[in-house]
Structures are given as C-alpha cells and as structure tokens.
Design a protein around this motif. Structure first.
Motif, PDB file in Angstrom:
ATOM      1  N   UNK A 308      26.395   4.434   8.462  1.00  0.00           N
ATOM      2  CA  UNK A 308      25.292   3.505   8.227  1.00  0.00           C
ATOM      3  C   UNK A 308      25.741   2.389   7.284  1.00  0.00           C
ATOM      4  N   UNK A 309      25.117   1.234   7.432  1.00  0.00           N
ATOM      5  CA  UNK A 309      25.411   0.103   6.549  1.00  0.00           C
ATOM      6  C   UNK A 309      24.331   0.006   5.470  1.00  0.00           C
ATOM      7  N   UNK A 310      24.590  -0.849   4.509  1.00  0.00           N
ATOM      8  CA  UNK A 310      23.631  -1.064   3.429  1.00  0.00           C
ATOM      9  C   UNK A 310      22.773  -2.301   3.685  1.00  0.00           C
ATOM     10  N   UNK A 311      22.554  -2.607   4.965  1.00  0.00           N
ATOM     11  CA  UNK A 311      21.690  -3.740   5.292  1.00  0.00           C
ATOM     12  C   UNK A 311      20.276  -3.471   4.787  1.00  0.00           C
ATOM     13  N   UNK A 312      19.641  -4.506   4.299  1.00  0.00           N
ATOM     14  CA  UNK A 312      18.326  -4.381   3.682  1.00  0.00           C
ATOM     15  C   UNK A 312      17.286  -5.119   4.521  1.00  0.00           C
ATOM     16  N   UNK A 313      16.219  -4.414   4.836  1.00  0.00           N
ATOM     17  CA  UNK A 313      15.083  -5.030   5.516  1.00  0.00           C
ATOM     18  C   UNK A 313      14.182  -5.655   4.456  1.00  0.00           C
ATOM     19  N   UNK A 314      14.035  -6.956   4.508  1.00  0.00           N
ATOM     20  CA  UNK A 314      13.296  -7.653   3.467  1.00  0.00           C
ATOM     21  C   UNK A 314      11.788  -7.539   3.625  1.00  0.00           C
ATOM     22  N   UNK A 315      11.326  -6.892   4.683  1.00  0.00           N
ATOM     23  CA  UNK A 315       9.885  -6.704   4.871  1.00  0.00           C
ATOM     24  C   UNK A 315       9.419  -5.500   4.055  1.00  0.00           C
ATOM     25  N   UNK A 316       8.540  -5.745   3.124  1.00  0.00           N
ATOM     26  CA  UNK A 316       7.992  -4.679   2.296  1.00  0.00           C
ATOM     27  C   UNK A 316       6.792  -4.038   3.003  1.00  0.00           C
ATOM     28  N   UNK A 317       6.597  -2.729   2.814  1.00  0.00           N
ATOM     29  CA  UNK A 317       5.439  -2.069   3.439  1.00  0.00           C
ATOM     30  C   UNK A 317       4.131  -2.585   2.855  1.00  0.00           C
ATOM     31  N   UNK A 318       3.088  -2.568   3.674  1.00  0.00           N
ATOM     32  CA  UNK A 318       1.776  -3.007   3.215  1.00  0.00           C
ATOM     33  C   UNK A 318       1.214  -1.985   2.227  1.00  0.00           C
ATOM     34  N   UNK A 319       0.718  -2.489   1.112  1.00  0.00           N
ATOM     35  CA  UNK A 319       0.240  -1.595   0.062  1.00  0.00           C
ATOM     36  C   UNK A 319      -0.942  -0.756   0.531  1.00  0.00           C
ATOM     37  N   UNK A 320      -1.865  -1.363   1.259  1.00  0.00           N
ATOM     38  CA  UNK A 320      -3.032  -0.615   1.719  1.00  0.00           C
ATOM     39  C   UNK A 320      -2.627   0.540   2.620  1.00  0.00           C
ATOM     40  N   UNK A 321      -1.665   0.286   3.513  1.00  0.00           N
ATOM     41  CA  UNK A 321      -1.193   1.345   4.410  1.00  0.00           C
ATOM     42  C   UNK A 321      -0.480   2.443   3.635  1.00  0.00           C
ATOM     43  N   UNK A 322       0.234   2.043   2.582  1.00  0.00           N
ATOM     44  CA  UNK A 322       0.946   3.032   1.761  1.00  0.00           C
ATOM     45  C   UNK A 322      -0.037   3.975   1.081  1.00  0.00           C
ATOM     46  N   UNK A 323      -1.082   3.432   0.480  1.00  0.00           N
ATOM     47  CA  UNK A 323      -2.067   4.254  -0.218  1.00  0.00           C
ATOM     48  C   UNK A 323      -2.845   5.128   0.771  1.00  0.00           C
ATOM     49  N   UNK A 324      -3.185   4.559   1.917  1.00  0.00           N
ATOM     50  CA  UNK A 324      -3.940   5.329   2.914  1.00  0.00           C
ATOM     51  C   UNK A 324      -3.116   6.508   3.435  1.00  0.00           C
ATOM     52  N   UNK A 325      -1.855   6.271   3.713  1.00  0.00           N
ATOM     53  CA  UNK A 325      -0.995   7.343   4.211  1.00  0.00           C
ATOM     54  C   UNK A 325      -0.770   8.405   3.135  1.00  0.00           C
ATOM     55  N   UNK A 326      -0.630   7.962   1.891  1.00  0.00           N
ATOM     56  CA  UNK A 326      -0.377   8.920   0.809  1.00  0.00           C
ATOM     57  C   UNK A 326      -1.553   9.881   0.645  1.00  0.00           C
ATOM     58  N   UNK A 327      -2.776   9.369   0.640  1.00  0.00           N
ATOM     59  CA  UNK A 327      -3.926  10.250   0.442  1.00  0.00           C
ATOM     60  C   UNK A 327      -4.206  11.108   1.673  1.00  0.00           C
ATOM     61  N   UNK A 328      -3.657  10.709   2.808  1.00  0.00           N
ATOM     62  CA  UNK A 328      -3.804  11.544   4.007  1.00  0.00           C
ATOM     63  C   UNK A 328      -2.754  12.646   4.064  1.00  0.00           C
ATOM     64  N   UNK A 329      -1.627  12.454   3.337  1.00  0.00           N
ATOM     65  CA  UNK A 329      -0.511  13.381   3.483  1.00  0.00           C
ATOM     66  C   UNK A 329      -0.040  14.017   2.187  1.00  0.00           C
ATOM     67  N   UNK A 330      -0.437  13.481   1.037  1.00  0.00           N
ATOM     68  CA  UNK A 330       0.068  14.040  -0.216  1.00  0.00           C
ATOM     69  C   UNK A 330      -0.323  15.509  -0.332  1.00  0.00           C
ATOM     70  N   UNK A 331       0.675  16.359  -0.452  1.00  0.00           N
ATOM     71  CA  UNK A 331       0.426  17.801  -0.401  1.00  0.00           C
ATOM     72  C   UNK A 331      -0.204  18.327  -1.686  1.00  0.00           C
ATOM     73  N   UNK A 332       0.116  17.716  -2.814  1.00  0.00           N
ATOM     74  CA  UNK A 332      -0.549  18.162  -4.039  1.00  0.00           C
ATOM     75  C   UNK A 332      -2.036  17.826  -3.983  1.00  0.00           C
ATOM     76  N   UNK A 333      -2.376  16.696  -3.367  1.00  0.00           N
ATOM     77  CA  UNK A 333      -3.782  16.313  -3.226  1.00  0.00           C
ATOM     78  C   UNK A 333      -4.491  17.233  -2.242  1.00  0.00           C
ATOM     79  N   UNK A 334      -3.854  17.506  -1.099  1.00  0.00           N
ATOM     80  CA  UNK A 334      -4.452  18.414  -0.111  1.00  0.00           C
ATOM     81  C   UNK A 334      -4.566  19.828  -0.665  1.00  0.00           C
TER      82      UNK A 334
END
Length: 520
Positions: A308-334
């Motif tokens: 694999x190379x160290x190429x960087x994708x300059x597109x950052x994840x959407x914050x809203x999607x990050x928080x939504x996915x975390x609360x749907x999957x965070x195991x300590x929360x569940x």
C-alpha cells in the motif's frame, strides 16, 4: 605623483582583459567538473556498488501483502482475537444454564422390602414381601406452571389371612399441576432471569467485539507503521547517495586544487553520519516488521512487503454522519443501554418477589388393583377408579426485609446506570470531536509537510548549482541536505499519521469490523 603614459594604460588594459579571460576559463572548467548530473546521484564505481548492495539488503524480496490480506490474516491468527472468541463462547454457555430451569427431570425408584416381625394382631400378619417400581417426570413451563407425571407399581405378598388378593398388584398414575399465582405470576421471575442472562451475554459480546476491534486497529496501525518505516529507509538511502556524491565531488576538486581538505573531511563525516542514520532506520523497520508478524502470529523467515502507498484522500468525513454512525455502533453505548434495560427488568422482578407465594394445585390419579400386574394395569386404564384433587398453598414472609431491600437496591442501581449512560454519551461526543480535529490536523500537516519538502528540495538543488559554480561551500550543502532529509522524514511521518488518525476515528465509531466485513 607619476602620471601614467599611453603604453602604461594599454598594458594595464591588456592585463585586465587577460585576467577576465582566465576567470571565464576557470568558470567553464568548474562547470564541466561540477555539472548537475555529477552533483545529483553519480558516485564512484566502487561506492555505487556498495550503496546498491546495501539497498538490496533492506528492500529484499518477501511476501507482498495488501492491507486487506494483513487484516484477514490477523482476524484468523491473532492470539488475542482467538482468546476473545473462546471467552465469548464460554460466556454463551451460561444461557443453557439459565434455561435449565425448564429442564425435564426423570426420577426412577425401585424398592424391595422383606419384612418378618411380630405383630400384636393376627389381622395384619407378621411377614410381607413388597416390591415397588416408581417413575416420574417433572417439568416447569415458561408460564410458571409445574407439571409432574408419576407412575407407581407395587407388588404386595402377606401372610395375613384377611388379605383378599394375595399377592396383589397395585398400579397408579397421577398427573399434578401447580400454578404460581402471586409471586412468580405467570413465570415472570423465571422468564426475567433468562432475559437477564441474555442481556448479560449480549453485553459481554459487545466487550468481546470491542477487544477484537482494538486489536485489529493496532494491526492496521502496525501496517502503516511498516509502510512508514520502509519509506524512511528508502529516504535515508537516497540521502546516503547524495552524501556520497558530494564526497566524490570534493575529492576530485581537491585533486585539482579547487577545494580544501576541510571540505573533504566535512563531506566524509557527513557520509558516516548518513550511514548511521540508515542503520537506525533499518533497525526501526525490523522492529516494526517483527511487531506486525507477531500480531499475525507469523514466525516464518519470510518478510512481509507492504504494497500500500501513503496516498492521502483529502476528503474529510462528514461530521454529522460520523456522530450518527458512532451512536448506532458504539459498543460501550449499546452495552450501557442494555444495562439500563437489565436494571429495569430487575426492578420488576424484585417488586414481584415481595409478593406472597400462592400456588394453585390440581391433580388427577388413576388406580388399579389385581392379583396380576397385567390385570392391575387394565383396571387402572379403565378409569373406573379415579381421584381428583384441587387445593392451594399460601406462604408469606411477614417482615419481608430481604425482598424489600433488594427492590430498593434495584431502583438505585437503575438510577446509577442512567447516569453512567449519560456520562458515556458525553464522553463519545468529546472523543469524536477530538478524533475529527486530529484527523483535520493530520491532513493539514500532510499538505504543509509536502510543501516544506518541495521547497527544501528546490533549496538544495539551487545550492548544489551554486557549489558547482564556486559560489557556495560544502558546509552549506550539507546543512541543506540535512534540512531536506528532515523534511522528507516529516512528510512521510505526516502521511502515516494521517492513516493512523483515520484508524483512530474508525475505532471511535466502532466501524472497523464492519469496514473489513468481520461483523458477526
């Protein structure tokens, strides 16, 4: 003061022209001796062979592996993951234990009595032989109903003259039904106990998956660390080649009198320093490689070559999607949400435990008596001799202190669990915010480090050209080489840090198992 004559002025002018011509000749000679190709990667034949040989030792053939291959091998072979799976399986066995309350019990009994004793009455006789066979089945249903089916066969032989059937066979079958009405009404406590066990297993499952995910995150970071270490080794070899080229140039210039011995000494010292840095980089590469192989439980002599190379994708994840996915999957929360559910169930169970015990009992029995076992069985099945029973049993602890204290404790534990759930929610928000900021910072660092490396490259190239024209010195070139080496290393490390920051964010979302298709 003496005045210059015509011939003096002409002589002075010719000398000036001659000196200028010699200066141009020297500059042309220096350009020929120190052209850009010589200042780049050219070395003496012997030194080039040495560098190529060292380079072959580090970047040798091995087993090329993609990140996907490494992650799948880790999922299958990593010992921590295997232990987590076994512990999960061990925990799962508790569900069978919880369901054992509904198991069916079979009881068998055989008895033989030979009695010969004195009696005060001739009516009862003095000697008797009794053989008893008894079998019973008992089972509790999820409704809180207990069923018991029993069958008894008894053979009696007596010397009493007043026994009409001698020997006699007595067969009976009885079905008894007991239903809890108040405490454990409808099997509430029994079913609640099973449900609590399921929740406990599910909570442990979240803990196990979190442990597996953390292990996989560590493996992925090791892989990017290996890519980083490999790139740094290559950069160090490139710097070594540049140092060797500078030394070769200064040696040739010293032979022609165009350089001082201090330049050669400085260049040679620089070369030794670069050799040390190569060895340090190689050692760091081997350490990372061994750590990755240990995580894969790979003890073969074959090296892993990351592709694999160290190429960087300059597109950052959407914050809203990050928080939504975390609360749907965070195991300590569940896990904590399930803990709140368990505490709520426990409140209901302890509340019911304070009630009195009231059991309704009903039974039906068939009986048959005959001189032969077959006849007794026929009489019993004819249902001519039946017995019916309906009754109730009541029991109540007047103080009921233990049940009351357990119920009060359960209520407090639920309040505590709700507060802990709120704490976890806040902690998740803070952690995700931190991971997102770290990712943004890592991306910014990658861009800036790339600019720094580009500028340091141009700076060194420009200074090398100046050195070729005699307008610089070896000490400045060595300093600029050091600047470029540091810039290359920081750019490589910045890209690897970005990859690792992305792993940290995915771990904070508990998205790694889903990402690699390992979610069960």
């Amino acid at each position: 003061m003496k005045q210059l004559g015509y011939y003096d002025i002409r002589f002075w002018y010719k000398g000036l022209i001659y000196s200028f011509g010699m200066f141009l000749f020297v500059c042309s000679y220096l350009d020929m001796m120190c052209d850009e190709s010589l200042l780049g990667l050219e070395t003496t034949e012997m030194d080039t062979v040495l560098i190529e040989q060292k380079n072959a030792d580090v970047i040798e053939e091995g087993r090329p592996m993609t990140l996907d291959e490494v992650m799948r091998e880790a999922f299958e072979n990593n010992l921590d993951i295997k232990l987590a799976r076994i512990e999960k399986a061990i925990k799962g066995t508790s569900l069978k234990s919880a369901y054992s309350i509904y198991d069916t019990y079979l009881d068998l009994e055989f008895g033989y009595t030979d009695a010969d004793r004195q009696s005060a009455s001739t009516v009862s006789g003095t000697a008797s032989l009794t053989t008893t066979y008894e079998a019973s089945l008992k089972k509790k249903l999820p409704t809180g109903t207990t069923l018991e089916l029993s069958n008894t066969n008894k053979r009696l032989k007596s010397d009493s003259p007043f026994v009409d059937i001698n020997p006699s066979f007595d067969s009976s079958t009885e079905l008894e039904v007991t239903q809890s009405v108040l405490k454990n009404i409808g099997g509430m406590i029994d079913r609640g106990t099973v449900r609590l066990t399921k929740i406990d297993i599910s909570k442990f499952d979240h803990t196990t998956k979190q442990r597996i995910e953390e292990t996989l995150a560590g493996v992925e970071k090791l892989y990017w660390g290996l890519v980083e270490a490999r790139k740094i080794v290559q950069a160090k070899y490139h710097a070594l080649e540049k140092a060797q080229a500078l030394l070769d140039i200064n040696r040739k210039k010293l032979e022609t009198g165009l350089s001082e011995d201090t330049d050669v000494y400085a260049s040679e010292a620089n070369l030794h320093l670069r050799q040390i840095e190569v060895l340090i980089a190689e050692n760091a590469y081997e350490d990372t490689l061994n750590s990755l192989k240990l995580a894969l439980y790979d003890f073969s002599d074959e090296k892993i070559v990351p592709v694999e190379s160290l190429d960087v994708d300059e597109r950052l994840p959407e914050e809203e999607a990050v928080f939504r996915q975390a609360f749907a999957q965070r195991r300590d929360y569940l896990r904590q949400k399930e803990d709140v559910e368990a505490k709520d169930i426990n409140i209901k169970l302890t509340s019911n435990s304070r009630w009195p015990e009231l059991d309704l009992i009903g039974s039906f029995a068939l009986n048959g008596l005959d001189s032969g076992s077959g006849g007794a069985y026929d009489v019993m099945t004819s249902a001519d001799h039946t017995t019916y029973y309906i009754g109730a049993e009541f029991s109540f602890n007047l103080e009921n202190r233990k049940a009351g204290s357990e119920h009060e404790k359960a209520r407090f534990e639920k309040q505590k669990s709700l507060i802990e759930l709120e704490q976890i929610e806040k902690a998740i928000l803070v952690e995700l915010d931190e991971k997102l900021r770290n990712l943004k910072l890592a991306l910014f660092t990658v861009k800036e480090a790339g600019q720094v490396e580009e500028l340091q490259t141009k700076k060194l190239e420009s200074e090398e050209k100046k050195l070729g024209r005699g307008r610089s010195n070896s000490f400045t070139v060595i300093d600029f080489q050091e600047d470029l080496i540091q810039a290359e290393k920081e750019h490589i490390s910045a890209r690897a840090s970005y990859k690792k920051a992305l792993v940290d964010l995915e771990l904070a979302q508990n998205a790694i198992l889903n990402k690699w298709g390992f979610e069960e």
